[in-house]
Design a protein around this motif. Structure first.
Motif: not given
Length: 411
Positions: A307-310, A316-319, A393-394, A399-400
């Protein structure tokens, strides 16, 4: 009893997090904003003639906050210094980039960070790691209690995780499921700060020292070395709190909580009693953390090949972080289980008079055996697998939220 302890620990946790956020994040961040503003103001007031005399490399090294002004200035400089370019040609960012001498080596991301940026960035990494480790270990305290009981008394606790939980509640009450919550929350708050903050710092410095291309070819060595050193520092801080936690769990009535347990161990055994489990905790935690970060980074790398991270949403990133963390947690549990069992046994009670720590370790390992060292592995797989998945995940979400960006990713 359970509610009172939970409220007390929660209040301490929230107050400590707020103070850490204020001191480590808001103050450095505010200071950096002031410096960037002053730099931007000076750039606006600067004589335009200075831009024509500046070297191209000086333009490249400007702060990110004034990058648009720098590129425009560089375009003007390039037009003046290259007669082949038509004066009527409209300046462009592409044209400016093409005039930069190719032989000049661009500074790495780590080297370009200022000391103020370093402090702000790694303070956020440390705070994110502290919160995620303390939170995930604290909420899994009941499972950790059952795991420890199975390890120190496998004959009495032989009905699995759910059976162990019922057994503890039936014999000691529901409040017993919060035993050791204080040392767990405080100990892993400090350990998490050093573990995650140290890992990010050491990884970035290794990349900067070796160069990005060399680092890419040796990325697993960097993951292993950075995580090992960061975890070692965290273990030294964690060890006294883990010693108290295990005593409170394995010996009901040993103390009323963190302060009482610490005082009793120091009174009866001295400071040495708090660090009697340092060897096993290092043998457990360092391989665990090394396996965790290597497997996590590899799983993350493989996921983003598909998958393309952008284009992936925040959810989805958390998953992806959670899935990679689950795989890493399972692998790390199997690697570190024998040392975890020995740690529980050596902290169950003080050693005999004149018996050294290494002799105790050898005796326990010999008596336990390979099969015995994996007692409680199912409970620990549930606990550590779920905890590591939730932890990453946390950590990623915090960080974000804190704006902890600027580190280097090896691809």
């Amino acid at each position: 009893m359970f509610i009172t302890r939970a409220i007390s620990v929660t209040n301490f946790f929230v107050a400590t997090s707020a103070l850490g956020f204020q001191v480590c994040v808001l103050y450095p961040w505010h200071k950096q904003l002031d410096e960037d503003f002053e730099s931007l103001k000076k750039e606006h007031l600067r004589d335009p003639g200075d831009a024509q005399r500046s070297h191209p490399m000086e333009v490249v090294r400007k702060e990110a906050s004034i990058s648009i002004i720098v590129l425009a200035t560089h375009t003007i400089s390039s037009t003046v210094s290259h007669p082949s370019v038509s004066p009527s040609s409209p300046p462009s960012l592409v044209a400016a980039a093409e005039t930069i001498p190719q032989k000049i080596t661009m500074p790495s991301m780590a080297a370009s960070l200022t000391k103020s940026n370093d402090l702000a960035l790694y303070s956020r990494y440390a705070l994110a790691g502290a919160v995620c480790c303390s939170f995930t270990h604290a909420i899994l305290t009941p499972v950790d209690i059952v795991k420890t009981r199975i390890q120190v008394d496998p004959l009495a606790y032989n009905h699995g995780v759910s059976g162990g939980l019922r057994q503890v509640v039936a014999s000691e009450g529901a409040g017993a499921l919060a035993t050791g919550l204080g040392p767990t929350a405080v100990g892993y708050f400090l350990q998490g700060a050093l573990k995650f903050g140290g890992y990010e710092f050491l990884k970035t410095r290794a990349i900067d020292t070796l160069g990005y291309e060399t680092a890419c070819n040796n990325r697993y060595a960097i993951y292993l070395g950075s995580s090992a050193l960061a975890e070692l520092a965290g273990d030294i801080v964690l060890c006294p709190f883990e010693a108290v936690r295990i005593r409170l769990v394995s010996q009901p009535g040993f103390g009323r909580g963190l302060g009482d347990g610490l005082a009793r161990i120091v009174r009866e055994e001295g400071i040495r009693g708090l660090y009697s489990g340092l060897g096993p905790i290092v043998l457990k935690q360092v391989p665990y953390t090394m396996a965790t970060f290597v497997v996590y980074e590899h799983a993350l790398e493989q996921a983003y090949k598909w998958v393309d991270k952008s284009t992936v949403s925040g959810l989805g990133i958390t998953g992806i972080n959670m899935g990679s963390g689950l795989i890493a947690g399972i692998a790390a549990t199997l690697v570190s289980q024998p040392a975890d069992t020995i740690l529980s046994k050596i902290n169950k009670a003080k050693g005999e008079a004149g018996q050294g720590t290494f002799h105790r370790l050898w005796t326990i390992a010999r008596d336990t055996g390979i099969r015995g060292s994996y007692a409680g592995v199912r409970a620990r797989l549930v606990m550590v697998g779920g905890m590591t998945a939730l932890q990453f995940a946390v950590y990623g979400d915090i960080k974000k939220a804190l704006g902890a960006t600027g580190g280097i990713e090896i691809k």
